[in-house]
Design a protein around this motif. Structure first.
Motif, PDB file in Angstrom:
ATOM      1  N   UNK A  12      70.876 140.037  39.495  1.00 32.15           N
ATOM      2  CA  UNK A  12      70.811 141.349  40.157  1.00 32.15           C
ATOM      3  C   UNK A  12      71.289 142.446  39.207  1.00 32.15           C
ATOM      4  N   UNK A  13      72.349 142.131  38.474  1.00 32.09           N
ATOM      5  CA  UNK A  13      72.907 143.089  37.526  1.00 32.09           C
ATOM      6  C   UNK A  13      71.875 143.456  36.457  1.00 32.09           C
ATOM      7  N   UNK A  14      71.219 142.423  35.940  1.00 31.76           N
ATOM      8  CA  UNK A  14      70.218 142.630  34.895  1.00 31.76           C
ATOM      9  C   UNK A  14      69.043 143.448  35.424  1.00 31.76           C
ATOM     10  N   UNK A  15      68.579 143.099  36.622  1.00 33.90           N
ATOM     11  CA  UNK A  15      67.452 143.814  37.214  1.00 33.90           C
ATOM     12  C   UNK A  15      67.791 145.276  37.440  1.00 33.90           C
ATOM     13  N   UNK A  16      68.986 145.519  37.978  1.00 33.85           N
ATOM     14  CA  UNK A  16      69.405 146.894  38.260  1.00 33.85           C
ATOM     15  C   UNK A  16      69.537 147.691  36.970  1.00 33.85           C
ATOM     16  N   UNK A  17      70.137 147.066  35.974  1.00 34.11           N
ATOM     17  CA  UNK A  17      70.327 147.746  34.698  1.00 34.11           C
ATOM     18  C   UNK A  17      68.992 148.082  34.057  1.00 34.11           C
ATOM     19  N   UNK A  18      68.109 147.090  34.007  1.00 34.65           N
ATOM     20  CA  UNK A  18      66.790 147.306  33.420  1.00 34.65           C
ATOM     21  C   UNK A  18      66.051 148.410  34.154  1.00 34.65           C
ATOM     22  N   UNK A  19      66.095 148.373  35.490  1.00 35.17           N
ATOM     23  CA  UNK A  19      65.411 149.403  36.292  1.00 35.17           C
ATOM     24  C   UNK A  19      65.940 150.802  35.960  1.00 35.17           C
ATOM     25  N   UNK A  20      67.231 150.886  35.709  1.00 32.02           N
ATOM     26  CA  UNK A  20      67.821 152.196  35.397  1.00 32.02           C
ATOM     27  C   UNK A  20      67.301 152.739  34.062  1.00 32.02           C
ATOM     28  N   UNK A 133      71.677 150.902  25.027  1.00 25.70           N
ATOM     29  CA  UNK A 133      71.145 150.402  26.300  1.00 25.70           C
ATOM     30  C   UNK A 133      70.451 149.054  26.109  1.00 25.70           C
ATOM     31  N   UNK A 134      69.597 148.979  25.072  1.00 23.22           N
ATOM     32  CA  UNK A 134      68.851 147.742  24.837  1.00 23.22           C
ATOM     33  C   UNK A 134      69.783 146.600  24.444  1.00 23.22           C
ATOM     34  N   UNK A 135      70.788 146.891  23.650  1.00 21.93           N
ATOM     35  CA  UNK A 135      71.726 145.839  23.265  1.00 21.93           C
ATOM     36  C   UNK A 135      72.500 145.332  24.475  1.00 21.93           C
ATOM     37  N   UNK A 136      72.844 146.234  25.373  1.00 23.46           N
ATOM     38  CA  UNK A 136      73.523 145.828  26.613  1.00 23.46           C
ATOM     39  C   UNK A 136      72.598 144.947  27.439  1.00 23.46           C
ATOM     40  N   UNK A 137      71.326 145.340  27.527  1.00 19.79           N
ATOM     41  CA  UNK A 137      70.352 144.567  28.286  1.00 19.79           C
ATOM     42  C   UNK A 137      70.222 143.156  27.712  1.00 19.79           C
ATOM     43  N   UNK A 138      70.141 143.049  26.395  1.00 20.46           N
ATOM     44  CA  UNK A 138      70.015 141.732  25.763  1.00 20.46           C
ATOM     45  C   UNK A 138      71.258 140.881  26.033  1.00 20.46           C
ATOM     46  N   UNK A 139      72.432 141.518  26.025  1.00 21.58           N
ATOM     47  CA  UNK A 139      73.686 140.790  26.324  1.00 21.58           C
ATOM     48  C   UNK A 139      73.640 140.228  27.732  1.00 21.58           C
ATOM     49  N   UNK A 140      73.212 141.053  28.671  1.00 23.85           N
ATOM     50  CA  UNK A 140      73.116 140.601  30.064  1.00 23.85           C
ATOM     51  C   UNK A 140      72.146 139.430  30.174  1.00 23.85           C
ATOM     52  N   UNK A 141      71.034 139.492  29.431  1.00 19.50           N
ATOM     53  CA  UNK A 141      70.060 138.399  29.434  1.00 19.50           C
ATOM     54  C   UNK A 141      70.701 137.116  28.919  1.00 19.50           C
ATOM     55  N   UNK A 142      71.464 137.237  27.854  1.00 24.16           N
ATOM     56  CA  UNK A 142      72.134 136.076  27.282  1.00 24.16           C
ATOM     57  C   UNK A 142      73.116 135.472  28.275  1.00 24.16           C
ATOM     58  N   UNK A 143      73.867 136.343  28.950  1.00 24.33           N
ATOM     59  CA  UNK A 143      74.845 135.869  29.940  1.00 24.33           C
ATOM     60  C   UNK A 143      74.142 135.129  31.077  1.00 24.33           C
TER      61      UNK A 143
END
Lengths: 154, 161
Positions: A12-20, A133-143
């Motif tokens: 959910x966190x990843x989806x919300x972040x990406x959507x933002x 932003x993209x680096x944060x997104x990739x981190x969330x994906x890894x997590x």
């Protein structure tokens, strides 16, 4: 179950972040195109393309700073670099950077050094923002991937 | 679901003829000075079942096609003539532009039948007509998407080239 609960939360966190990133104008539909191209034969495609974009952009930003630091700046050269950066940001869907580049090209056409210097700062800002932003997104994906592996050990 | 080409279709280097031949994947040469765009076009084409070779500029592309400067002296060495079915090139490249590359390909008796597609991030009507007049099969706007590749394949299959 703690395992799948964590996975759901991270998802959910990843989806919300990406959507933002889309709603805030950092990314546009072209980024979605990249995500759709990724498949099992190339599971790191998006990260690879974005990494190339980071390298290439940093190179171009350095070249731009150098070119504008000259006594008689060569605006054709400056414009050529901005054109390249505009192209690559457009190709990955980095909308903020692309827009800043379009404005930059107008200053190049006017051969306005002050304007160009301001534009360079703006492009740099947009680039730094989208990079973070993209680096944060990739981190969330890894997590998320790590949590999925722990919850569903095969 | 093969679309049959008329029997009077020209040589087997056309996309249409090759797509009917299920044994071989179409081989595309993609030319672009941007490393990001090369990676993107390569993936787009591979996802559409094409074999892909990329080149970072016109001279390298010509070398790959066997049309490089040093090749002129070796006109008898046909062994190196690539079986490329489509060339897709960026327009804006330093040195040799995509338009210059298109001209060189159309000047070659060996390569002139190969369809050439030009890509550009800029929608300039005079640029587009110039390329089409010089023999480009299609002009495509960047950034390319999967739907563009689908459209490209359809166009090439239907043009009965």
């Amino acid at each position: 179950m703690a395992g799948s609960g964590l996975v759901d939360q991270l998802k959910k966190q990843l989806e919300a972040f990406t959507a933002s990133l889309f709603s805030e104008g950092f990314l546009d539909d072209q980024f979605t195109q990249l995500q759709q191209l990724q498949d099992e034969s190339n599971p790191d495609f998006v990260v690879e393309v974005v990494s190339l974009f980071f390298e290439d952009s940093e190179r171009l930003l350095n070249e731009l700073a150098k070119a504008l630091d000259q006594q008689n700046a060569d605006f054709t050269k400056v414009d050529a670099h901005v054109h390249q950066l505009k192209g690559s940001s457009s190709s990955i869907g980095a909308q903020g950077v692309q827009r800043a580049c379009i404005a930059f090209r107008n200053c190049c056409e006017e051969k306005n050094i002050e304007g160009c210097l301001k534009c360079l700062q703006l492009v740099k800002q947009e680039y730094t923002l989208v990079k973070n932003k993209l680096q944060t997104m990739f981190k969330l994906e890894q997590q998320l991937l790590a949590a999925q592996r722990t919850s569903f050990p095969m | 679901m093969a679309i049959s080409t008329p029997s009077s279709a020209s040589s087997g280097s056309s996309m249409a003829a090759l797509m009917e031949n299920g044994d071989q994947l179409p081989h595309v040469l993609a030319v672009d000075d941007s490393v990001i765009d090369r990676k993107l076009i390569e993936k787009l084409l591979k996802n559409s079942s094409c074999k892909v070779t990329t080149a970072e500029n016109g001279p390298r592309a010509l070398e790959f096609l066997g049309l490089g400067d040093h090749d002129r002296h070796n006109s008898l060495e046909k062994g190196n003539v690539s079986k490329v079915n489509l060339i897709i090139t960026d327009y804006c490249m330093p040195g040799m532009t995509g338009y210059d590359l298109l001209k060189k390909i159309k000047e070659s008796s060996v390569m002139r039948e190969v369809p050439v597609v030009i890509m550009s991030s800029e929608n300039v009507p005079t640029r587009i007509s110039k390329c089409l007049e010089e023999g480009a099969q299609m002009f495509m706007l960047k950034p390319l998407k999967q739907s563009d590749i689908k459209r490209l394949k359809c166009h090439l299959m239907n043009s009965g080239n």
